[in-house]
Design a protein around this motif. Structure first.
Motif, PDB file in Angstrom:
ATOM      1  N   TYR A  39      35.086   0.448 -14.599  1.00  0.00           N
ATOM      2  CA  TYR A  39      36.055  -0.426 -15.071  1.00  0.00           C
ATOM      3  C   TYR A  39      35.913  -1.826 -15.660  1.00  0.00           C
ATOM      4  O   TYR A  39      35.503  -2.636 -16.763  1.00  0.00           O
ATOM      5  CB  TYR A  39      34.163  -1.747 -14.644  1.00  0.00           C
ATOM      6  N   ARG A  40      36.581  -0.435 -16.552  1.00  0.00           N
ATOM      7  CA  ARG A  40      37.455  -0.714 -18.037  1.00  0.00           C
ATOM      8  C   ARG A  40      37.997  -1.992 -18.757  1.00  0.00           C
ATOM      9  O   ARG A  40      38.645  -1.874 -19.233  1.00  0.00           O
ATOM     10  CB  ARG A  40      38.057   0.896 -19.213  1.00  0.00           C
ATOM     11  N   LYS A  41      39.187  -1.714 -17.188  1.00  0.00           N
ATOM     12  CA  LYS A  41      39.416  -3.100 -17.313  1.00  0.00           C
ATOM     13  C   LYS A  41      38.629  -4.105 -17.504  1.00  0.00           C
ATOM     14  O   LYS A  41      39.737  -4.990 -17.933  1.00  0.00           O
ATOM     15  CB  LYS A  41      40.992  -2.858 -15.994  1.00  0.00           C
ATOM     16  N   ASP A  42      37.726  -4.211 -16.275  1.00  0.00           N
ATOM     17  CA  ASP A  42      36.983  -5.674 -16.306  1.00  0.00           C
ATOM     18  C   ASP A  42      36.979  -5.755 -17.902  1.00  0.00           C
ATOM     19  O   ASP A  42      36.903  -7.031 -18.543  1.00  0.00           O
ATOM     20  CB  ASP A  42      36.565  -5.484 -15.282  1.00  0.00           C
TER      21      ASP A  42
END
Length: 580
Positions: A22-25
């Motif tokens: 979930y690094r983009k989030d």
């Protein structure tokens, strides 16, 4: 580096992979966090500009409108950013909680019997429910709070330096002392939350134990005793929470003390600088607002300490599950068997339980032909149940080998091995669902017709149809709505549906009344037909037609033969028969 910091960094390192999907989030969330800062940082400049204009008699309506519009736009940016953080940020935390709970449950399914003997179910439940909920809040808020704090501190420091160098240096010299005092307090807070988490698990375990044993409690009229024991735990838990909140209160005192010191420095030093002409009055107003922003951030971090320590404690307890060693696992190169005949051989097998030096089995050797029905008889502690637990690898031998169709069971994949073994136990476990779901558990891909056929073979079809909703009747937790004989027949139907070549019957009728025993025995006889079967029985009448009976003692196999052969010997088996 302090021990606590070292431990925190190690936990963060292990926790980080759960952020990775979930690094983009997370990056968007941190971007929004930066957006919420803009308005706070801009406000002192807006007030400073208005104050300067007012003091210099250069105030215009146009200036007021332009500054007002700027603030309104920045405020809208902050509101939109806060919406994303509070919505999508929490969803990201919930997804991580789901992933961690899945990882914990997956690991729990691989752990051996030893783990469950040494850990209370209530403690395990607490670790994968309550603790992981705290981790969800931690996973969302921790990056946000520390990112905002770091960004605000850096920006505030730079801007304060531009307003007045020496006043800023004096203010920031107080921060290392504040950090040291806060770090000292948080060590106690962390320990208190860890103890609190452990005790919640103990309370859950005690509650589960009492509720599952409620019939025993009522039979011995010990309701008051159980209330006293539970209240004692409740009082102890309150005592732990009292210490926790005292440490948190001490932490708040430390923060407020340094906050007061900073404002005092601004009043005394800032006021003196204005008097001496080193600082403009408008700059002092802006300075106070920047300090207020900085202190607000520090206060917010202090308030987050409770959430932080709960989260770190939850992560720590979560990894206690993942760190539990998997003792029973597939050996490298383990094979999958599509079909087996069912012969079994024990070769010089020894076994002792973890933490015990006493051997339950020692150099035990015997063999079972494919399709043969053997029975194990002996006094309690002779190792009958242990033998049955070693075949499906609920435990592994400490010495020796167990072979199926001539192959060491360690060379067979666990799933493949257990797929070919059916077990009917004395203590039947039914899941909280319908009759149909409990039978289907034997082969989840089976059709409804196959489920009903298995029930017929187990002698369960007739009584199932007599239930209020037939196969869709709810059996209750652990099957409490059914009689012992009915539960046993459903468990037999489950094994019929599985259709394994090897069958283990562990005292399957010993807890039943005579009528139920007769019905279940007939079902077991049909089930054992054409399969390799190993039966443990205390009621010796149920094993008289076995192809071979092994009589066990602490010394191993004392006697071996058919019922008639052993009766003629008039040895241990003969004595067992006359005691029955």
């Amino acid at each position: 580096m302090s021990k606590s910091k070292g431990k925190n960094s190690e936990l963060f390192k292990r926790f980080y992979p759960y952020f990775h999907p979930y690094r983009k989030d997370l990056l968007i969330d941190l971007g929004c966090a930066a957006g919420t800062i803009v308005c706070e940082i801009a406000l002192p400049f807006i007030i400073r500009a208005l104050t300067s204009a007012g003091m210099e008699n250069s105030m215009t309506l146009e200036l007021v409108v332009r500054l007002g519009l700027l603030y309104a736009v920045l405020r809208m940016v902050e509101i939109c950013a806060a919406y994303y953080m509070n919505g999508q940020g929490h969803i990201m935390g919930a997804k991580m909680e789901r992933d961690m709970r899945t990882a914990a449950f997956s690991h729990l399914t691989k752990l051996s019997e030893n783990y469950y003997h040494n850990n209370k179910v209530g403690q395990i439940m607490s670790k994968i429910t309550t603790d992981l909920f705290e981790v969800t809040e931690f996973a969302h808020h921790c990056p946000e709070e520390f990112f905002i704090a770091a960004l605000k501190s850096v920006i505030a420091f730079i801007l304060l330096l531009r307003i007045n160098l020496w006043l800023t240096v004096i203010i920031f010299l107080l921060l290392p002392f504040m950090a040291t005092a806060v770090s000292y307090c948080t060590r106690f807070v962390r320990a208190a939350f860890r103890k609190q988490g452990e005790f919640i698990g103990e309370l859950n375990a005690k509650l589960e134990d009492t509720l599952l044993g409620e019939k025993v409690m009522k039979a011995f009229t010990n309701e008051e005793l159980e209330k006293e024991k539970f209240e004692q735990g409740n009082v102890e838990f309150l005592s732990i929470k009292r210490f926790t909140y005292r440490y948190l209160a001490a932490l708040q005192v430390v923060n407020r003390l340094f906050e007061a010191l900073m404002y005092l420095v601004v009043i005394l030093v800032g006021g003196t600088f204005v008097y001496l002409g080193y600082l403009k009055a408008a700059d002092l107003v802006a300075y106070v607002l920047f300090i207020s922003t900085l202190l607000g951030t520090i206060r917010r971090i202090a308030e987050f300490t409770e959430q932080f320590q709960k989260g770190m404690s939850g992560i720590e307890r979560f990894f206690q599950i993942l760190d539990a060693p998997i003792e029973i696992f597939d050996e490298e190169g383990a094979k999958t068997l599509d079909k087996i005949q069912g012969s079994i051989a024990f070769e010089q097998v020894s076994f002792s339980y973890e933490g015990s030096s006493q051997k339950v089995l020692e150099n035990l050797s015997f063999s079972v032909k494919a399709g043969e029905k053997i029975a194990l008889v002996g006094s309690s502690g002779a190792g009958k149940t242990t033998i049955c637990h070693l075949i499906p690898r609920f435990y592994d031998p400490t010495q020796g080998k167990i072979l199926i169709d001539g192959q060491d069971i360690l060379s067979i994949r666990l799933s493949s091995l257990r797929k070919h073994i059916g077990i009917v136990q004395q203590d039947v476990y039914l899941f909280a669902g319908t009759v149909y779901e409990n039978i289907l558990y034997g082969n989840p891909s089976a059709s409804r017709e196959e489920v009903e056929e298995a029930a017929k073979l187990a002698g369960a079809h007739t009584f199932i149809l007599g239930l209020s909703e037939g196969y869709d009747s709810y059996v209750g937790e652990r099957g409490v709505k059914l009689s012992g004989g009915q539960k046993q027949r459903i468990s037999i139907a489950r094994v019929f549906l599985k259709n394994p070549p090897i069958l283990i019957l562990d005292e399957a009728t010993s807890a039943l009344d005579n009528e139920s025993e007769y019905i279940v025995s007939q079902s077991l006889e049909r089930l054992a037909k054409g399969r390799t079967s190993i039966t443990i029985a205390h009621r010796l009448t149920t094993i008289q037609d076995a192809d071979r009976i092994l009589v066990l003692s602490e010394n191993g196999i004392e006697e071996e033969g058919t019922h008639d052969e052993l009766m003629r010997k008039q040895g241990m088996y003969y004595q067992f028969q006359h005691r029955a």
